[in-house]
Write an enzyme that holds these catalytic residues in place. Structure first.
Site, PDB file in Angstrom:
ATOM      1  N   ASP A   1      29.152  13.681  -2.191  1.00 53.51           N
ATOM      2  CA  ASP A   1      30.146  14.264  -1.280  1.00 53.51           C
ATOM      3  C   ASP A   1      31.035  15.300  -1.970  1.00 53.51           C
ATOM      4  OD1 ASP A   1      29.226  12.316   0.577  1.00 53.51           O
ATOM      5  OD2 ASP A   1      30.641  10.853  -0.194  1.00 53.51           O
TER       6      ASP A   1
ATOM      7  N   GLU B   1      28.953  14.240  10.581  1.00 50.34           N
ATOM      8  CA  GLU B   1      30.036  13.838   9.680  1.00 50.34           C
ATOM      9  C   GLU B   1      30.241  14.980   8.683  1.00 50.34           C
ATOM     10  OE1 GLU B   1      28.530  10.177   7.955  1.00 50.34           O
ATOM     11  OE2 GLU B   1      27.242  11.257   6.563  1.00 50.34           O
TER      12      GLU B   1
HETATM   13  O1  FUB Z   1      29.447   8.846   0.660  1.00 44.35           O
HETATM   14  C1  FUB Z   1      29.684   7.987   1.737  1.00 44.35           C
HETATM   15  C2  FUB Z   1      29.415   8.693   3.012  1.00 44.35           C
HETATM   16  O2  FUB Z   1      28.048   9.125   3.049  1.00 44.35           O
HETATM   17  C3  FUB Z   1      30.203   9.965   3.211  1.00 44.35           C
HETATM   18  O3  FUB Z   1      31.517   9.755   3.608  1.00 44.35           O
HETATM   19  C4  FUB Z   1      29.341  10.636   4.203  1.00 44.35           C
HETATM   20  O4  FUB Z   1      29.674  11.969   4.416  1.00 44.35           O
HETATM   21  C5  FUB Z   1      27.984  10.430   3.585  1.00 44.35           C
HETATM   22  O5  FUB Z   1      27.744  11.325   2.556  1.00 44.35           O
END
Ligand code: FUB
Length: 444
Positions: free
Chosen positions: A31, A202
């Site tokens: 991320d 997301e």
């Molecule tokens: O890294 C945990 C979660 O997985 C993140 O918050 C999302 O964006 C995905 O990458």
């Protein structure tokens, strides 16, 4: 889960963080939110670990945050743990849920935003803030989470008029809320971002280029999986118009990204799991991103080469190539600290590596880290292309076997300055199958 346990040994041994991909190899980073502060490039990633056996931990097991900065254009410096899960004032202890963070600077203050599982169990994730006078902390963490915000993946935008916006969420809908002057309260109820395509989304990240707001997000297509998409608009609150993908699915469990302009070039940061072989132990990567004349984005293909300019005294990891012909790469073995090498080199195999920084031309020699089980040839370093100017010639010597590594040295045949693309050409004297294994080159 493939062979990640074997590769953890590898992870523990490699201590180098280069600007080639993946950027960091001594811990798992995901991320990545990249930011440029006062001309310096920083990355604010999350941190994956193998779930400890003694605790019931989630599959994405994420205990804390590190911060990285790019040094000398080529090396990532780890500034250590900036926040541990058990230091979150409002967080549930040992929940290993420190997902994607972000950091922005307003005035002379850095604001670090992060999601965590709340102690009050009011929802899946809340978003908290910390402030610091330095981009690498230490941060002073607010006692409470931001009221009225429930969700993951905070992405911040500071607009030209100094107004800040918090984008967040994971699901069919994503949200945005303007922040008050104090940066830890929202001015209104979060609003749904309009104009985005259907499907799970997301990883909100909004940036502005030439007056256009680019709202970018991770987007799951039912038949493809995670992609990175983008939409444009003329208002930070939307609505936006979907423009397509920045990155196709790269066979990853998740993808999560950021876009930054550094040193005059646009760069996409994202993650993949090439070190672990397991999609919940990820490694951050970066590649250049190009805009077309009409402002749309050319799709980015992940490379091994990534970004950065190795200069005099630094390893040129040729196994992180731009182009390779008639050779392969593999993990090194034998007496070498682990990493990757160029192998299976044959007559006229070549490997191209762009953007080596020869600086002011003061380098007079080049080193090569090789292993060789026979004496049958040499390899040459050319500028630009395989038939470009010859600048170094290394006779291949027997090192004691294909797993026995030695550093050899030769003089540069020319004075070379500035950033140059180099091509290594392998030449076998008797048409033998293998010429040499090459781990790295170095200017001296
Ligand atoms: O890294 C945990 C979660 O997985 C993140 O918050 C999302 O964006 C995905 O990458």
């Amino acid at each position: 889960m493939k062979n990640y346990k074997i590769l953890l040994v590898f992870l523990g041994i490699i201590q180098a963080n280069f600007a080639q991909n993946p950027l960091v190899t001594d811990l798992f980073t995901a991320d990545p939110t990249a930011r440029v502060f006062d001309g310096k490039l920083y990355v604010y990633p999350s941190h994956d670990i193998v779930p400890p056996e003694e605790v019931k931990a989630p599959k994405f097991c994420m205990p804390d945050y590190h911060i990285f900065s790019l040094e000398n254009g080529n090396t990532w410096k780890d500034h250590g743990v900036v926040l541990d899960q058990n230091e979150v004032p409002w967080g549930k202890k040992n929940s290993f849920g420190m997902w994607a963070p972000d950091c922005i600077k307003k005035g002379d203050t850095y604001y670090y935003y992060y999601p965590a599982k709340p102690e009050d169990e009011s929802t899946f994730r809340r978003i908290g803030v910390g402030t610091s006078k330095s981009p690498v902390g230490p941060f002073k963490w607010d006692k409470n989470y931001i009221k009225g915000v429930s969700g993951i993946d905070p992405g911040l935008l500071l607009d030209d008029d100094n107004k800040a916006y918090l984008y967040f969420g994971g699901g069919q809908e994503l949200f945005v809320a303007p922040l008050k002057e104090n940066m830890n309260e929202i001015t209104q109820k979060p609003i749904k971002i309009e104009g985005l395509p259907a499907g799970y989304k997301e990883g909100s990240f909004c940036f502005k280029k030439e007056g256009v707001y680019y709202f970018t997000f991770a987007h799951v297509f039912p038949n493809e999986g995670y992609t990175i998409g983008y939409a444009t608009g003329d208002n930070p609150l939307g609505p936006f118009v979907y423009q397509g993908k920045i990155m196709d699915n790269i066979n990853n469990g998740t993808n999560h990204h950021s876009v930054v302009n550094y040193d005059g070039k646009w760069i996409l940061f994202y993650h993949y799991w090439q070190v672990s072989g397991y999609n919940k132990l990820r490694s951050m990567s970066a590649d250049y991103i190009e805009f077309k004349k009409d402002g749309t984005i050319k799709k980015v293909k992940p490379t091994l080469r990534g970004i950065g300019y190795p200069t005099i005294g630094e390893k040129i990891q040729v196994d992180r190539y731009n182009e390779i012909n008639n050779a392969n790469t593999a993990f090194v073995g034998g007496n070498e600290p682990l990493g990757w090498m160029v192998c299976d080199t044959k007559m006229m195999s070549d490997v191209k590596f762009n953007n080596v920084n020869f600086g002011d031309g003061s380098a007079t020699k080049m080193e090569a880290r090789i292993s060789c089980g026979q004496r049958i040839g040499h390899f040459e370093i050319h500028l630009g292309k395989a038939k470009g100017k010859l600048i170094a010639d290394f006779p291949v010597k027997y090192t004691g076997g294909w797993n026995t590594w030695q550093t050899i040295e030769t003089s540069l045949l020319e004075k070379v300055t500035g950033k140059q693309n180099i091509v290594v050409v392998f030449i076998s004297d008797w048409g033998a199958e293998k010429v040499v294994n090459l781990n790295w080159l170095k200017l001296k």
